[in-house]
Design a protein around this motif. Sequence first.
Motif, short mmCIF file in Angstrom:
data_model
loop_
_atom_site.label_atom_id
_atom_site.label_comp_id
_atom_site.label_asym_id
_atom_site.label_seq_id
_atom_site.Cartn_x
_atom_site.Cartn_y
_atom_site.Cartn_z
N LEU A 250 61.28 -8.90 -10.69
CA LEU A 250 62.15 -8.55 -10.17
C LEU A 250 62.31 -8.61 -8.44
O LEU A 250 63.30 -8.84 -8.02
CB LEU A 250 62.38 -7.03 -10.30
N GLU A 251 60.88 -8.62 -8.27
CA GLU A 251 60.85 -8.60 -6.57
C GLU A 251 61.05 -10.02 -6.11
O GLU A 251 61.11 -10.45 -4.93
CB GLU A 251 59.46 -8.18 -6.29
N GLU A 252 60.90 -11.12 -6.93
CA GLU A 252 60.90 -12.32 -6.84
C GLU A 252 62.37 -13.11 -7.04
O GLU A 252 62.62 -14.09 -6.46
CB GLU A 252 59.80 -13.30 -7.56
N GLY A 253 63.05 -12.32 -7.73
CA GLY A 253 64.40 -12.70 -8.17
C GLY A 253 64.37 -13.51 -9.41
O GLY A 253 63.75 -14.54 -9.57
N VAL A 254 65.32 -12.79 -10.50
CA VAL A 254 65.35 -13.32 -11.77
C VAL A 254 66.71 -13.86 -12.19
O VAL A 254 67.35 -13.54 -11.46
CB VAL A 254 65.10 -12.10 -12.82
N ASP A 255 66.65 -14.82 -13.20
CA ASP A 255 67.63 -15.40 -13.52
C ASP A 255 68.35 -14.59 -14.42
O ASP A 255 68.09 -13.74 -15.57
CB ASP A 255 67.19 -16.73 -14.56
N ILE A 256 69.63 -14.10 -14.08
CA ILE A 256 70.39 -13.22 -15.10
C ILE A 256 71.48 -13.95 -15.55
O ILE A 256 72.60 -13.37 -16.23
CB ILE A 256 70.80 -12.10 -14.16
N GLY A 257 71.45 -15.53 -15.88
CA GLY A 257 72.43 -16.04 -16.76
C GLY A 257 73.75 -16.58 -15.67
O GLY A 257 74.68 -17.27 -16.42
N LEU B 156 69.10 -12.11 -6.29
CA LEU B 156 67.98 -12.16 -5.14
C LEU B 156 66.95 -11.09 -5.35
O LEU B 156 67.12 -10.26 -6.06
CB LEU B 156 68.95 -11.85 -3.87
N PRO B 157 65.73 -11.40 -4.61
CA PRO B 157 64.74 -10.40 -4.81
C PRO B 157 65.29 -9.02 -4.43
O PRO B 157 65.94 -8.90 -3.59
CB PRO B 157 63.74 -11.06 -3.65
N ALA B 158 64.55 -8.02 -5.24
CA ALA B 158 64.82 -6.92 -5.24
C ALA B 158 63.79 -5.90 -4.81
O ALA B 158 62.54 -6.41 -5.01
CB ALA B 158 65.17 -6.19 -6.75
N ARG B 159 63.94 -4.85 -4.15
CA ARG B 159 62.53 -4.01 -3.88
C ARG B 159 62.58 -3.02 -4.93
O ARG B 159 63.52 -2.31 -5.33
CB ARG B 159 62.88 -3.32 -2.63
N VAL B 160 61.22 -2.95 -5.57
CA VAL B 160 60.99 -2.05 -6.52
C VAL B 160 59.89 -0.81 -6.38
O VAL B 160 58.82 -1.18 -5.55
CB VAL B 160 60.68 -2.78 -7.82
N GLU B 161 60.17 0.33 -6.57
CA GLU B 161 59.27 1.39 -6.35
C GLU B 161 59.13 2.25 -7.69
O GLU B 161 60.01 2.85 -8.01
CB GLU B 161 59.83 2.36 -5.29
N VAL B 162 57.82 2.08 -8.40
CA VAL B 162 57.64 2.54 -9.59
C VAL B 162 57.51 4.27 -9.31
O VAL B 162 56.53 4.47 -8.35
CB VAL B 162 56.43 2.00 -10.29
N LEU B 163 58.19 4.92 -9.93
CA LEU B 163 57.96 6.48 -9.83
C LEU B 163 56.95 6.99 -10.75
O LEU B 163 55.97 7.21 -10.50
CB LEU B 163 59.63 7.19 -10.09
N LYS B 164 57.59 7.23 -12.11
CA LYS B 164 56.89 7.81 -13.10
C LYS B 164 57.26 7.44 -14.40
O LYS B 164 58.35 7.37 -14.71
CB LYS B 164 56.86 9.61 -12.96
N GLY B 165 56.32 7.10 -15.48
CA GLY B 165 56.66 6.73 -16.52
C GLY B 165 57.49 5.36 -16.67
O GLY B 165 57.51 4.46 -15.99
N GLU B 166 58.69 5.73 -17.34
CA GLU B 166 59.85 4.49 -17.45
C GLU B 166 60.75 4.57 -16.13
O GLU B 166 61.55 3.87 -16.08
CB GLU B 166 60.65 5.08 -18.59
#
Length: 233
Positions: free
Chosen positions: A148-155, A161-171
């Motif tokens: 997700l941080e690198e940028g994924v192919d969504i069809g 574009l690259p996203a910023r991701v911050e894991v919180l807890k569990g899911e």
Amino acid sequence: MRLDKFLCEMKIGTRSQVKTYIRQGLVTVNGTTASDAGQKVAETSDRICFRGQNLQYCRYVYYMLYKPKGVVSATQDNRDKTVVSLLGSCQREDIFPVGRLDKDTTGLLLLTNDGDLAHQMLSPKKHVDKTYQVTALYPLREDEKRALEEGVDIGDAKSALPARVEVLKGEKFLITIQEGRFHQIKRMLQAVGNQVMELKRVSFGGLHLDEELQPGEYRELTAEEVYAIKSSL
Ligand code: URA
């Protein structure tokens, strides 16, 4: 515009309340007591007073809505309740949502009648941040996060574009993107083999969802918030 509509837009009361106020002689237009609710007024140049107080007309209005589930991001819809209807009946007719959230997405939605601001906030060239809190089907794995941080192919023709991701807890995790493609977060999660279960937008262009608001509630933006948005564009 009609005098009763003006008073309604200025939040003096409902249409029937303001008609009563006019009958009671509480409203003056350019110094003359008004008697006709349908009288046409020039909202920016006439001096309109209620109980002696001058009512200053604001050209633009800005609201933060905590969009609940089951409501569509539109001004009108034949089937579903719209986000604009959540503002109540005594509203300006030119208000619209700035962008869209899916019917099952909750969270921060900006509503305004300022077309220029909306245009800028939605322009891909402005790279306006949108942060979503995601509850996924599975906890986000490290490789999913990296993708997700690198940028994924969504069809689409172009990858997300690259996203910023911050894991919180569990899911749960926060994801910040600067685009606004159709079902973007859902498709991004699908692309990494996970799935969105709940999606809530928590910020948009430096504006944060007010924690005091409950789903379906709204408030006007403060002058500082409007200024902050405009100066960030
Ligand atoms: N991404 C989605 O998939 N849905 C939304 O409502 C917003 C972003």
